[in-house]
Scaffold this active site. Structure first.
Site, PDB file in Angstrom:
ATOM      1  N   VAL A  60      39.004 -11.870  72.271  1.00 29.86           N
ATOM      2  CA  VAL A  60      40.384 -12.189  72.643  1.00 29.86           C
ATOM      3  C   VAL A  60      40.587 -11.772  74.090  1.00 29.86           C
ATOM      4  CG1 VAL A  60      42.829 -11.710  72.195  1.00 29.86           C
ATOM      5  CG2 VAL A  60      41.210 -11.859  70.284  1.00 29.86           C
ATOM      6  N   SER A  76      40.496  -7.948  77.836  1.00 31.63           N
ATOM      7  CA  SER A  76      39.886  -8.662  76.714  1.00 31.63           C
ATOM      8  C   SER A  76      39.188  -7.653  75.822  1.00 31.63           C
ATOM      9  CB  SER A  76      38.882  -9.715  77.199  1.00 31.63           C
ATOM     10  OG  SER A  76      37.747  -9.105  77.772  1.00 31.63           O
ATOM     11  N   LYS A  77      38.786  -8.110  74.649  1.00 27.91           N
ATOM     12  CA  LYS A  77      38.025  -7.253  73.729  1.00 27.91           C
ATOM     13  C   LYS A  77      37.267  -8.147  72.767  1.00 27.91           C
ATOM     14  CE  LYS A  77      37.461  -2.764  73.119  1.00 27.91           C
ATOM     15  NZ  LYS A  77      37.298  -1.818  74.236  1.00 27.91           N
ATOM     16  N   ALA A  78      36.126  -7.662  72.331  1.00 32.82           N
ATOM     17  CA  ALA A  78      35.362  -8.339  71.290  1.00 32.82           C
ATOM     18  C   ALA A  78      35.148  -7.365  70.142  1.00 32.82           C
ATOM     19  CB  ALA A  78      34.022  -8.833  71.824  1.00 32.82           C
ATOM     20  N   ASP A 127      30.889  -1.073  73.817  1.00 30.69           N
ATOM     21  CA  ASP A 127      31.842  -0.236  73.086  1.00 30.69           C
ATOM     22  C   ASP A 127      31.082   0.322  71.885  1.00 30.69           C
ATOM     23  OD1 ASP A 127      34.150   0.987  72.077  1.00 30.69           O
ATOM     24  OD2 ASP A 127      35.435  -0.719  72.495  1.00 30.69           O
TER      25      ASP A 127
END
Length: 922
Positions: free
Chosen positions: A395, A446-448, A506
């Protein structure tokens, strides 16, 4: 008997879920054609492969001699059985290459191999070596001249579990009505890429099946896909509804997964993940699911793209049929949602021949659910990936964005189901938090989040699946963002513009993953592959090694202690409690910084991590805490003999220890609490009152959020309103990590790896100075506005981020209308943002090495953050949006003029006191 071999393979021991897992190293299967007898040999464990050149020269002499004759063209076109000999290949079949290859093989494989077969399998090996691909070859069997319905199928599968390869291949052959008469499985080492599993199977069609080109082409395609299919997809297309085919099955299970986090908000039971799939694939409804999958396939067929109008007409026709034929209202809702997913998909890799997983670039509006807050901001873009044992979301809130990729591996099936329902919201929340904290850098947030099913697996099986999931997820993103001849031919693009995004590590991402991602981005043609993922082992700035996130957290702690508690930590003692272990990134480094900056003034009265907690009302022993940090040990290794009166160490190997660990952050009294580790939403609207004492006072009046989302928005507000808890929000407190990652991206674009490495010490030192500067500017602004205007600090943190981001967006739009010459006048802003050494080495080449879109974002974000930090949020909020960019640019000009006046004033002769007063006014 068809299916008997498959059943036997399914019952084999030592699979990836076994604690006693061993690799299947060799298989030999022989079945009589009349099913009267079979002899099957399964060998487990690693076979010795340390053969010398002398060994293979002797053991493989028959192969080397055959290859030499082949190269000399002294062999006839066919062998004694009528089989065509391989085409001579001077490079591949040279003596040196063959010996080198045989040194990777087991002795038994070399001895058993027919020379022709060995060379054919060597060709397949070379096609997949160093990758995660599959190569398949099918030819007639020439051994039985009276029966043309025998075929040899050779498969090379790189970096896969041999047991899984054998089971999936046998399952597919069974579904296509082929009986396996013979089979051989061998493994060949492939360096750092693990092994290549070589399968050779003699098959014959049964029950009216045909061994023709269309059948074999489909079989090849499905054999390649089988490695990456989700278990629910395999169950659907291999067992329940085999007529669907693999492509349609993948689409249906992917859509069910996308619907789960959205629909479960309406009714968590009716729309559980299992119920959604069961509903849409019931015998009486599955034809509607298939029709929607066909709609998806037709919409994105690169050879015949469906127009928007045809999509509308087909969609309306499907909805009419569903409303007429589907009486179950829940099923109706699901099918309508599936049609909406087709409409809101902008790009997919469904037609890419060598894809790892199924990927969809979604319009984020499809993820909106009933009950979401009206103020919830819509992201810029969402990518969804659906593959073997994993589902992943990416996202982002801007076109150019960066953020970490985290791997989530629940311990139980029940926990996995819960995580599946919350996966998108977790990804959204982390990306939004990233957007708030990315205000000082060119990239948006953003991040996954990759949810991986490793339930019940052995440690080696778990690690294997995690590494494969990273590869499949990242490669899917690359499918959807790179612009190559392959993607232009096989992907239909309704996004309409180039997309730029960057990843970072992460939770549970390891250095080997980072190396693979960068290498793969290079192979796939990403424009700036070295920048695609931050924290590269050699050319990155390791966050844990340099404690970058904690350096920022501590600045906020320092400012907050002085403003809120009126404590000067350099001169007075204070108490603190921390979640996150001494071996963790943020917690471990925070301990080092606390002692470096404040020494014995900092009294850590409690630490909790996954292994337990340690508590001491007089402060835990610093020497012991730093021992754990330096040796990368969790808190359960804390030496109890160093505890003072009232101190204790609790381990999670007892129920009492679990309770103590889980409640430490609430129970222990301290001046400040730093959540530096732990799961999101640990303190929430249902349990926030546990943080309060019996008299309503907080166990800590100050919280500085080192970890993301540890406290929910609602809990933050309630703690402030009911107990006056001052909370420095995560998007402010731990932003130093994302700023560092942004500098890594800049370095990867501007410098060669050697340039960075040679100057790394100086660059890192300058980055740390920048981190302290950015953290202190925001911290001072936050507490200045908090003291002047009131309100809760977390809300003010959002206001600051909102003001900077709004100014950045307005400036970005304005800058796109500027001429190149006018934009270049603003480049000094970007240069000043960079560490000096990095800029000195490379800024003259900025246009050659950095995308223009990135430069525009960089200039905009630098000017926006400068404006807000100096003038405050009220100044920016009162400006009309359409005038904001113009005023910001005039502000910059005025600032430049003031700087000139200051310089001029410094050279004038006047009383020093008057000069200081004028400078202060300026």
């Amino acid at each position: 008997m068809p299916g008997l071999l498959l059943q036997m393979i399914k019952e084999l021991p030592y699979d990836e879920r076994s604690d006693e897992y061993m690799p299947l190293s060799r298989v030999q299967i022989y079945s009589a054609e009349d099913d009267s007898m079979s002899l099957n040999l399964f060998v487990y464990g690693e076979e010795a492969k340390q053969l010398t050149e002398a060994d293979v020269t002797m053991t493989g002499s028959h192969i080397l001699e055959y290859a030499q004759q082949l190269q000399a063209e002294t062999l006839p076109p066919t062998d004694e059985y009528g089989r065509p000999n391989p085409t001579p290949n001077a490079d591949l079949f040279s003596r040196e290459r063959l010996i080198h290859h045989m040194e990777k093989c087991s002795e038994s494989y070399i001895i058993r191999s027919d020379p022709r077969r060995f060379l054919s399998q060597f060709e397949l090996f070379e096609r997949v070596s160093g990758s995660d691909n599959i190569s398949v070859s099918i030819e007639d069997s020439f051994l039985d001249g009276n029966n043309e319905e025998h075929y040899w199928i050779d498969i090379a599968l790189a970096n896969t579990l041999p047991h899984f390869a054998l089971e999936q291949s046998t399952q597919l052959l069974y579904l296509h009505s082929f009986d396996v008469l013979r089979a051989h499985l061998d493994n060949v080492t492939d360096g750092d890429n693990g092994t290549v599993t070589l399968l050779r199977m003699l098959v014959t069609p049964k029950n009216g099946a045909r061994g023709d080109d269309p059948t074999f082409n489909l079989l090849k395609q499905e054999l390649k896909r089988s490695k990456w299919l989700a278990p629910i997809t395999m169950e659907l297309v291999y067992e329940k509804q085999p007529w669907l085919g693999v492509r349609r099955g993948e689409i249906i299970t992917a859509m069910c997964t996308i619907m789960h986090p959205v629909m479960s908000k309406q009714n968590a039971i009716a729309f559980s993940k299992g119920n959604i799939l069961e509903t849409v694939t019931k015998d009486r409804y599955v034809n509607h699911a298939a029709a929607i999958a066909d709609l998806f396939l037709d919409r994105f067929d690169p050879k015949d793209v469906m127009s928007d109008e045809d999509l509308r007409v087909r969609s309306e026709g499907l909805m009419a049929v569903i409303e007429n034929e589907v009486e179950d209202t829940s099923a109706q809702e699901l099918f309508i949602k599936m049609i909406e997913i087709v409409k809101y998909t902008l790009k997919t890799n469904i037609y890419m021949n060598n894809r790892y997983a199924l990927g969809l670039r979604l319009d984020p509006k499809i993820m909106a659910a009933e009950g979401d807050p009206a103020t919830r901001e819509t992201p810029y873009g969402v990518i969804f990936s659906h593959g073997r044992r994993f589902d992943g979301y990416h996202v982002r809130f801007r076109d150019i964005a960066r953020g970490g990729m985290r791997l989530v591996t629940p311990a139980s099936s029940e926990q996995f189901s819960l995580e599946s329902a919350h996966q998108y919201d977790e990804c959204y929340g982390l990306a939004y938090a990233q957007q708030l904290k990315n205000k000082d850098i060119p990239e948006g947030g953003s991040k996954a989040v990759v949810l991986i099913d490793t339930v019940g697996m052995s440690s080696s099986g778990r690690d294997f699946v995690m590494r494969k999931s990273v590869k499949a997820f990242v490669d899917t993103i690359l499918d959807l963002v790179v612009d190559t001849e392959e993607t232009r031919e096989e992907i239909v693009d309704f996004v309409g513009k180039k997309e730029v995004l960057y990843l970072g590590p992460d939770e549970q991402v390891i250095p080997e993953d980072i190396d693979w991602v960068i290498k793969r981005a290079t192979q796939r043609g990403y424009d700036t592959p070295a920048a695609f993922m931050s924290s590269k082992p050699r050319a990155g700035i390791n966050h844990k090694e340099y404690g970058v996130t904690s350096e920022g957290v501590n600045v906020y702690l320092d400012v907050a202690l002085q403003h809120v508690l009126k404590i000067d930590p350099k001169k007075e003692s204070f108490t603190i409690k921390i979640t996150g272990g001494p071996d963790g990134d943020v917690a471990g480094n925070e301990l080092k910084i606390l002692f470096r900056e404040y020494g014995e003034n900092a009294k850590v009265v409690g630490i909790a991590d996954g292994t337990g907690c340690a508590e001491d009302p007089n402060g835990l022993n610093w020497e012991e805490m730093l021992r754990l940090v330096e040796n990368n040990l969790p808190i359960d290794h804390f030496n109890p003999s160093t505890l003072g009166e009232g101190g204790a160490v609790h381990k999670v190997d007892t129920e009492e220890g679990v309770k103590a660990r889980n409640s430490m952050h609430n129970r222990v009294q301290a001046d400040a609490f730093i959540p530096a580790g732990g799961r999101p939403n640990t303190i929430n609207v249902h349990n926030y009152n546990h943080f309060l004492n019996a008299d309503g006072t907080p166990s800590s009046p100050l919280i500085v959020e080192g970890a993301n989302l540890f406290v929910t928005d609602e809990a933050r507000q309630l703690l402030f309103e009911e107990a006056g808890v001052i909370i420095v929000k995560d998007s402010s407190a731990n932003k130093a990590g994302v700023i560092t990652s942004s500098y890594e991206i800049c370095a990867a674009m501007l410098l060669s790896e050697e340039e960075f490495f040679e100057n790394k010490a100086q660059i890192v030192s300058e980055v740390l100075d920048k981190l302290h500067e950015y953290a202190r500017m925001e911290a001072e602004l936050l507490f200045r506005e908090f003291e002047n205007y009131g309100g809760s600090l977390p809300q003010l943190s959002k206001v600051v981020s909102g003001a900077v981001n709004a100014a950045t967006d307005a400036l970005t739009i304005a800058l796109e209308t500027f001429s190149e010459e006018d934009r270049d006048k603003l480049l000094p802003l970007f240069r000043a943002h960079l560490p000096k050494t990095m800029a000195d080495l490379s800024f003259d080449k900025v246009h050659e090495r950095v995308p223009s879109q990135y430069i525009t974002n960089a200039v905009a974000s630098c000017l926006a953050s400068r404006l807000v930090y100096k003038e405050g949020t009220k100044f920016v909020e009162t400006l009309p949006q359409d005038k904001l960019a113009d005023i910001a640019l005039r502000y910059l000009e005025a600032e430049h003029e003031i700087a000139l006046l200051k310089d001029a004033l410094e050279g004038t002769e006047m009383p020093e006191k008057e000069k200081e007063s004028i400078l202060k006014l300026l």
